[in-house]
Design a protein around this motif. Structure first.
Motif, PDB file in Angstrom:
ATOM      1  N   VAL A  61       0.956  -1.334   0.026  1.00  0.00           N
ATOM      2  CA  VAL A  61       0.238  -0.123  -0.082  1.00  0.00           C
ATOM      3  C   VAL A  61       1.108   1.009   0.002  1.00  0.00           C
ATOM      4  N   PHE A  62       1.733   1.403   0.918  1.00  0.00           N
ATOM      5  CA  PHE A  62       2.551   2.183   1.083  1.00  0.00           C
ATOM      6  C   PHE A  62       3.524   3.175  -0.272  1.00  0.00           C
ATOM      7  N   VAL A  63       3.493   1.289  -1.477  1.00  0.00           N
ATOM      8  CA  VAL A  63       4.919   1.358  -2.723  1.00  0.00           C
ATOM      9  C   VAL A  63       3.990   2.482  -3.854  1.00  0.00           C
ATOM     10  N   ILE A  64       2.270   1.713  -4.002  1.00  0.00           N
ATOM     11  CA  ILE A  64       1.463   2.293  -3.913  1.00  0.00           C
ATOM     12  C   ILE A  64       1.022   3.638  -4.108  1.00  0.00           C
ATOM     13  N   ILE A  65       0.808   4.215  -2.946  1.00  0.00           N
ATOM     14  CA  ILE A  65       0.815   5.650  -2.581  1.00  0.00           C
ATOM     15  C   ILE A  65       2.042   6.298  -2.582  1.00  0.00           C
ATOM     16  N   PHE A  66       2.875   6.335  -2.264  1.00  0.00           N
ATOM     17  CA  PHE A  66       4.231   6.819  -2.516  1.00  0.00           C
ATOM     18  C   PHE A  66       4.644   6.616  -3.929  1.00  0.00           C
ATOM     19  N   GLY A  67       4.474   6.227  -4.458  1.00  0.00           N
ATOM     20  CA  GLY A  67       5.373   5.534  -5.399  1.00  0.00           C
ATOM     21  C   GLY A  67       4.087   6.455  -6.923  1.00  0.00           C
ATOM     22  N   GLY A  68       2.853   5.899  -6.650  1.00  0.00           N
ATOM     23  CA  GLY A  68       0.999   7.081  -7.482  1.00  0.00           C
ATOM     24  C   GLY A  68       2.465   8.939  -7.219  1.00  0.00           C
TER      25      GLY A  68
END
Length: 186
Positions: A61-68
């Motif tokens: 979830v953090f990868v998706i949020i911060f990567g996004g």
């Protein structure tokens, strides 16, 4: 799920992130691959297990949020501060649990290790402090070194250091193991 599959699903996206960044020297491209590989890894994990383990889910979830955010805003800052925020969040959860008399590490790991509450308290303090150290190290590296160095540090330093730190906790686990009869009850 066997251990090799689990390792590939958990480490694969990070290794791809490093590989793509090393080849392209483009953090945006590497971040896109990281986000997509993370989504694929979570989906495959769900297809195999019909559930997603908590730690990979939180990390994903953090990868998706911060990567996004990194991709949408075209700003490397977000992917670089993700480890700092995640590590400080984990530390805050562990220390907050201790302050409330809760052993959150026990909730996550008690199926793997059966130790006394004193052992869980010691492990919680150690892991909480370790997460703070990782957050500080991430801040020092991304602020003082180039992007390629930061990516290599994230993959080739943080991962082994975390594994070594985990192994260094084995004596605490062994010292505070529950007696066999209490393990059976747990």
């Amino acid at each position: 799920m066997n251990h090799v599959t689990k390792l590939v699903l958990e480490m694969g996206p990070l290794v791809l992130f490093f590989a793509i960044n090393s080849i392209t020297h483009n953090l945006m491209t590497a971040t896109l691959v990281f986000v997509l590989a993370t989504v694929v890894a979570l989906a495959v994990s769900f297809l195999i297990n019909r559930t997603i383990p908590m730690m990979p889910l939180i990390g994903g979830v953090f990868v998706i949020i911060f990567g996004g955010l990194t991709l949408y805003l075209q700003d490397e800052l977000f992917i670089k501060i993700k480890p700092t925020i995640v590590n400080l969040m984990f530390a805050a959860i562990l220390f907050g649990g201790l302050a409330m008399g809760k052993l959150f590490l026990k909730l996550v790991l008690e199926t793997a290790f059966q130790v006394t509450d004193e052992g869980w308290r010691r492990l919680t303090w150690r892991w909480g402090l370790f997460f703070v150290v990782l957050a500080i190290a991430n801040e020092v590296v991304w602020r003082n070194f180039g992007t390629d160095f930061w990516v290599a540090f994230k993959v080739w330093a943080v991962t082994p250091i975390t594994l070594l730190f985990g192994l260094a906790q084995v004596p605490v686990i062994l010292k505070h193991q529950l007696p066999e009869e209490e393990k059976a009850e747990a």
